[in-house]
Enzyme design. Structure first.
Site, PDB file in Angstrom:
ATOM      1  N   TYR A  47       0.857  -1.188   0.000  1.00 45.70           N
ATOM      2  CA  TYR A  47       0.000   0.000   0.000  1.00 45.70           C
ATOM      3  C   TYR A  47       0.888   1.232   0.000  1.00 45.70           C
ATOM      4  O   TYR A  47       1.406   1.645   1.027  1.00 45.70           O
ATOM      5  CB  TYR A  47      -0.927   0.018   1.216  1.00 45.70           C
ATOM      6  CG  TYR A  47      -1.843  -1.187   1.353  1.00 45.70           C
ATOM      7  CD1 TYR A  47      -2.165  -1.997   0.266  1.00 45.70           C
ATOM      8  CD2 TYR A  47      -2.388  -1.519   2.592  1.00 45.70           C
ATOM      9  CE1 TYR A  47      -2.995  -3.095   0.406  1.00 45.70           C
ATOM     10  CE2 TYR A  47      -3.225  -2.613   2.747  1.00 45.70           C
ATOM     11  CZ  TYR A  47      -3.521  -3.403   1.657  1.00 45.70           C
ATOM     12  OH  TYR A  47      -4.340  -4.498   1.808  1.00 45.70           O
TER      13      TYR A  47
ATOM     14  N   HIS B 224       0.531 -11.947   1.330  1.00 45.85           N
ATOM     15  CA  HIS B 224      -0.515 -11.168   0.672  1.00 45.85           C
ATOM     16  C   HIS B 224      -1.142 -11.930  -0.497  1.00 45.85           C
ATOM     17  O   HIS B 224      -2.358 -11.934  -0.673  1.00 45.85           O
ATOM     18  CB  HIS B 224       0.072  -9.848   0.174  1.00 45.85           C
ATOM     19  CG  HIS B 224      -0.923  -8.747   0.085  1.00 45.85           C
ATOM     20  ND1 HIS B 224      -0.565  -7.424   0.125  1.00 45.85           N
ATOM     21  CD2 HIS B 224      -2.265  -8.752  -0.039  1.00 45.85           C
ATOM     22  CE1 HIS B 224      -1.634  -6.660   0.026  1.00 45.85           C
ATOM     23  NE2 HIS B 224      -2.684  -7.441  -0.082  1.00 45.85           N
TER      24      HIS B 224
ATOM     25  N   SER C 267     -12.969  -5.706   2.128  1.00 47.34           N
ATOM     26  CA  SER C 267     -14.105  -5.207   1.336  1.00 47.34           C
ATOM     27  C   SER C 267     -15.422  -5.767   1.860  1.00 47.34           C
ATOM     28  O   SER C 267     -16.257  -6.270   1.094  1.00 47.34           O
ATOM     29  CB  SER C 267     -13.943  -5.551  -0.146  1.00 47.34           C
ATOM     30  OG  SER C 267     -12.827  -4.905  -0.695  1.00 47.34           O
ATOM     31  N   PRO C 268     -15.668  -5.686   3.176  1.00 41.21           N
ATOM     32  CA  PRO C 268     -16.883  -6.276   3.732  1.00 41.21           C
ATOM     33  C   PRO C 268     -18.150  -5.530   3.330  1.00 41.21           C
ATOM     34  O   PRO C 268     -19.253  -6.045   3.526  1.00 41.21           O
ATOM     35  CB  PRO C 268     -16.650  -6.189   5.248  1.00 41.21           C
ATOM     36  CG  PRO C 268     -15.750  -5.010   5.417  1.00 41.21           C
ATOM     37  CD  PRO C 268     -14.836  -5.049   4.222  1.00 41.21           C
ATOM     38  N   LEU C 269     -17.987  -4.335   2.767  1.00 43.29           N
ATOM     39  CA  LEU C 269     -19.131  -3.575   2.260  1.00 43.29           C
ATOM     40  C   LEU C 269     -19.157  -3.572   0.737  1.00 43.29           C
ATOM     41  O   LEU C 269     -19.779  -2.704   0.122  1.00 43.29           O
ATOM     42  CB  LEU C 269     -19.091  -2.139   2.797  1.00 43.29           C
ATOM     43  CG  LEU C 269     -19.244  -2.014   4.308  1.00 43.29           C
ATOM     44  CD1 LEU C 269     -19.082  -0.566   4.750  1.00 43.29           C
ATOM     45  CD2 LEU C 269     -20.599  -2.556   4.768  1.00 43.29           C
ATOM     46  N   GLY C 270     -18.481  -4.548   0.134  1.00 44.79           N
ATOM     47  CA  GLY C 270     -18.491  -4.621  -1.328  1.00 44.79           C
ATOM     48  C   GLY C 270     -17.930  -3.373  -1.961  1.00 44.79           C
ATOM     49  O   GLY C 270     -18.502  -2.859  -2.930  1.00 44.79           O
TER      50      GLY C 270
ATOM     51  N   GLY D  87     -18.028  -0.412  -0.926  1.00 44.46           N
ATOM     52  CA  GLY D  87     -18.972   0.694  -0.796  1.00 44.46           C
ATOM     53  C   GLY D  87     -20.354   0.425  -1.346  1.00 44.46           C
ATOM     54  O   GLY D  87     -21.303   1.151  -1.027  1.00 44.46           O
ATOM     55  N   PHE D  88     -20.519  -0.611  -2.148  1.00 47.41           N
ATOM     56  CA  PHE D  88     -21.824  -0.893  -2.761  1.00 47.41           C
ATOM     57  C   PHE D  88     -22.887  -1.121  -1.709  1.00 47.41           C
ATOM     58  O   PHE D  88     -24.012  -0.592  -1.815  1.00 47.41           O
ATOM     59  CB  PHE D  88     -21.704  -2.120  -3.671  1.00 47.41           C
ATOM     60  CG  PHE D  88     -23.012  -2.586  -4.237  1.00 47.41           C
ATOM     61  CD1 PHE D  88     -23.514  -2.017  -5.394  1.00 47.41           C
ATOM     62  CD2 PHE D  88     -23.740  -3.596  -3.626  1.00 47.41           C
ATOM     63  CE1 PHE D  88     -24.732  -2.444  -5.925  1.00 47.41           C
ATOM     64  CE2 PHE D  88     -24.951  -4.038  -4.142  1.00 47.41           C
ATOM     65  CZ  PHE D  88     -25.448  -3.454  -5.295  1.00 47.41           C
TER      66      PHE D  88
END
Length: 389
Positions: free
Chosen positions: A109, A179, A258-261, A263-264
């Site tokens: 990152y 990773h 990415s547990p919220l897709g 941001g979706f």
């Protein structure tokens, strides 16, 4: 998406008819008043009744962490413009003040700049937190440039960890992940390198990210794995097929990124959403054209449950993940301090067994269309390490 009033547009109504036909929850009593999409747009995080602090602790193997962690990657602008450094540090420390003890970063990152930021932010409270970082990409430690491809050769792992310790202002990495799998290095050799670092106290636990199931079993046999980090959300449920059962069998914790897709599931990816020039989300086919329009049925379902549980769509999505297994610890990331506080409120959302079964059934009947990642990145996932000669 425009909503001109309390009524539901024809297109919104059509999506709700799709949900009903797919066997979703009975939406009629849940969708009175504002449409669910309008709910996501009109309910700011700060007004949510669930924004106080993260509740409870969970165990990843024998490592105890807060029930929700903080994914720090986005703070350097991976999905949009980076904020002021002072604000980034304030967000990290505010998360800790609100009970977060688990912070996730990686050498790639930046490269390196994210670890430096996390190290600076956590230095005053280092002994109160768990820091996770990752190695595995081919990064030149002197020029700070990503060279492309992977590098998990044992000598490079040692060099990477030694440099991580400096950037993170610490004497140990609490949880060190590979990773991505290096297709040229047997996982047993990787485990051996990590074992040596653990014997020196420089690494306390290790894990893997986006590996194949056989590699996970071999890795655990060589050196007990504490946690696996993979994408997992209502939008992408791939780990349920093989990886989660293996984790349960072997006592390995699971950390969804990415547990919220991306941001979706928080209502931040819709038709007409403007993305920055470096944002990778438009390259994912699940967010393109008719796929995105179709997949909005899932957001409608989450929004309906948000109204039902006096929460926000993001909180419902995170709470759903946490309800799947007691050893799942999501790490949502955001550059917005109010969104971070909103995410932590998910730890107070509870589902009865009947509610969870109802939501699971409804979500499983919505077929998500499109791939979760760009073709190149997708090719890195689920790769199996070569056998040891």
């Amino acid at each position: 998406m425009k909503n001109d009033g309390p009524g539901i547009s024809k297109r919104q109504f059509a999506r709700r008819e799709f949900l009903a036909a797919a066997g979703g929850v009975a939406l009629a009593p849940l969708l009175c008043g504002l449409a669910s999409t309008a709910f996501a747009q009109s309910t700011p995080a700060a007004s949510s009744p669930r924004t106080a602090r993260v509740e409870g602790r969970r165990r990843l193997g024998d490592l105890e962490v807060s029930s929700i962690g903080l994914g720090c990657m986005v703070l350097i602008g991976e999905y949009g413009p980076a904020g002021e450094k002072s604000e980034q540090i304030r967000l990290i420390r505010d998360a800790h003040d609100r009970g977060v003890t688990f912070f996730d970063t990686a050498e790639i990152y930046g490269p390196f700049t994210n670890e430096e930021l996390v190290g600076q932010a956590l230095r005053p409270i280092r002994n109160d937190v768990v820091i996770a970082s990752k190695f595995g990409f081919n990064v030149d430690l002197k020029t700070r440039k990503a060279l492309g491809g992977f590098n998990s050769r044992p000598e490079h792992i040692r060099q990477s960890v030694e440099a991580m310790l400096v950037r993170l202002n610490t004497d140990r990495i609490d949880l060190l992940y590979q990773h991505r799998v290096d297709p040229e290095v047997p996982i047993e050799d990787v485990a051996g390198a990590v074992r040596d670092l653990m014997a020196e106290g420089k690494v306390l636990h290790w894990g893997l990210s986006e590996m194949g199931p056989n590699t996970l079993r071999r890795a655990h046999a060589a050196l007990p794995v504490t946690a696996v980090q993979n994408e997992y959300s209502m939008l992408w449920r791939g780990p349920e097929q093989q990886i989660l059962p293996i984790c349960e069998e072997l006592g390995i914790g699971f950390v969804p990124y990415s547990p919220l897709g991306t941001g979706f599931l928080a209502g931040r990816v819709k038709p007409g959403t403007a993305f920055g020039p470096n944002d990778p989300r438009p390259q994912a086919s699940r967010f393109q054209g008719g796929n995105l329009e179709h997949n909005l049925a899932l957001f409608d379902l989450v929004s309906a449950w948000a109204e039902r549980k006096s929460a926000t769509p993001a909180q419902i999505s995170l709470a759903w993940l946490m309800a799947q297994k007691p050893w799942i610890v999501p790490i949502p990331g955001t550059t917005n301090i109010e969104h971070m506080r909103e995410n932590l409120g998910a730890s107070s959302v509870r589902f009865t067994p009947q509610e969870l079964a109802e939501l699971n059934t409804a979500a499983s009947k919505i077929e998500v269309r499109g791939q979760r990642l760009q073709e190149t990145v997708l090719s890195w996932s689920g790769v199996e390490a070569p056998p040891k000669k």
